[in-house]
Design a protein around this motif. Structure first.
Motif, PDB file in Angstrom:
ATOM      1  N   ARG A 115       0.840  -1.200   0.000  1.00 48.34           N
ATOM      2  CA  ARG A 115       0.000   0.000   0.000  1.00 48.34           C
ATOM      3  C   ARG A 115       0.876   1.252   0.000  1.00 48.34           C
ATOM      4  N   ASP A 171      -6.195  -1.270  -7.233  1.00 47.46           N
ATOM      5  CA  ASP A 171      -5.368  -2.148  -6.397  1.00 47.46           C
ATOM      6  C   ASP A 171      -5.508  -1.787  -4.922  1.00 47.46           C
ATOM      7  N   ARG A 205      -8.015  -0.333  -3.400  1.00 46.32           N
ATOM      8  CA  ARG A 205      -9.331  -0.748  -2.906  1.00 46.32           C
ATOM      9  C   ARG A 205      -9.354  -2.251  -2.640  1.00 46.32           C
ATOM     10  N   TRP A 206      -8.725  -3.032  -3.529  1.00 45.23           N
ATOM     11  CA  TRP A 206      -8.652  -4.474  -3.322  1.00 45.23           C
ATOM     12  C   TRP A 206      -7.830  -4.790  -2.066  1.00 45.23           C
ATOM     13  N   THR A 263      -7.444  -2.964   0.599  1.00 42.14           N
ATOM     14  CA  THR A 263      -8.235  -2.602   1.776  1.00 42.14           C
ATOM     15  C   THR A 263      -9.261  -3.695   2.076  1.00 42.14           C
ATOM     16  N   THR A 264      -9.960  -4.148   1.046  1.00 44.73           N
ATOM     17  CA  THR A 264     -10.951  -5.212   1.215  1.00 44.73           C
ATOM     18  C   THR A 264     -10.285  -6.495   1.705  1.00 44.73           C
ATOM     19  N   THR A 265      -9.178  -6.846   1.119  1.00 40.46           N
ATOM     20  CA  THR A 265      -8.464  -8.073   1.488  1.00 40.46           C
ATOM     21  C   THR A 265      -7.931  -7.983   2.912  1.00 40.46           C
ATOM     22  N   ALA A 318      -9.185  -6.401   5.346  1.00 43.69           N
ATOM     23  CA  ALA A 318     -10.330  -6.564   6.250  1.00 43.69           C
ATOM     24  C   ALA A 318     -10.770  -8.028   6.342  1.00 43.69           C
ATOM     25  N   ARG A 319     -10.426  -8.826   5.356  1.00 42.81           N
ATOM     26  CA  ARG A 319     -10.839 -10.233   5.323  1.00 42.81           C
ATOM     27  C   ARG A 319      -9.739 -11.210   5.737  1.00 42.81           C
TER      28      ARG A 319
END
Length: 177
Positions: free
Chosen positions: A119, A156, A158-159, A161-163, A165-166
């Motif tokens: 990031r 990338d 945004r992906w 950030t989502t990843t 969180a998961r």
């Protein structure tokens, strides 16, 4: 990116020699990997072989010998056909970042640390691209190329950030198998 079609597009502006085509490519596609001279000349030979370009002449003008190429009518038709084709979305969406996160999860690494570092690298690249495109001397090709790269970097991020969180759920799924 199709080097042969890019060179045909550059030849559409008029006859040119390989050195000039390479220079214009690097100017018009500033965020792309620069073309190697060998790639330019090999591609030009193939364009001539395939009837899409032809040699207009050779001159030395006191310097090294330069061969000038021009597009043929067949080359112009091929360029028009290629330029009108819709580029299909990639059927497989795997890149190095995705692969490294998955491998890090599978190997018991630290995917959160990797995502944080990646990031930071993306944000730094975005800062450089933003400065490049907002420079008062930036030409249109530079601005368009920077915008394209910025949008991909943003996707990338945004992906990531989502990843991030998961990660707990993803790691638990791997541990359960």
């Amino acid at each position: 990116m199709s080097t042969r079609h890019i060179l045909l597009g550059l030849l559409a502006g008029g006859p040119s020699h390989g050195y000039d085509l390479k220079r214009r490519h690097d100017e018009r596609f500033p965020q792309a990997r620069p073309l190697a001279y060998g790639q330019v000349y090999t591609t030009l030979q193939r364009l001539v072989r395939d009837g899409l370009a032809e040699i207009e002449g050779t001159a030395s003008d006191g310097g090294p010998e330069r061969t000038t190429y021009r597009s043929t009518e067949q080359g112009a038709r091929e360029l028009s056909r290629w330029a009108a084709q819709i580029a299909p979305p990639a059927p497989f969406v795997t890149n190095e970042i995705f692969a490294k996160v998955v491998v890090s999860i599978l190997a018991g690494g630290d995917p959160a640390a990797y995502l944080g570092a990646q990031r930071a690298a993306h944000l730094e690249r975005m800062r450089r691209l933003t400065a490049l495109k907002t420079d008062p001397g930036a030409d249109l090709a530079t601005v368009l190329s920077a915008d394209y790269a910025l949008n991909h970097l943003d996707a990338d991020l945004r992906w990531m950030t989502t990843t991030a969180a998961r990660l707990t759920t993803l790691t638990a799924e791997v541990d359960a198998t």
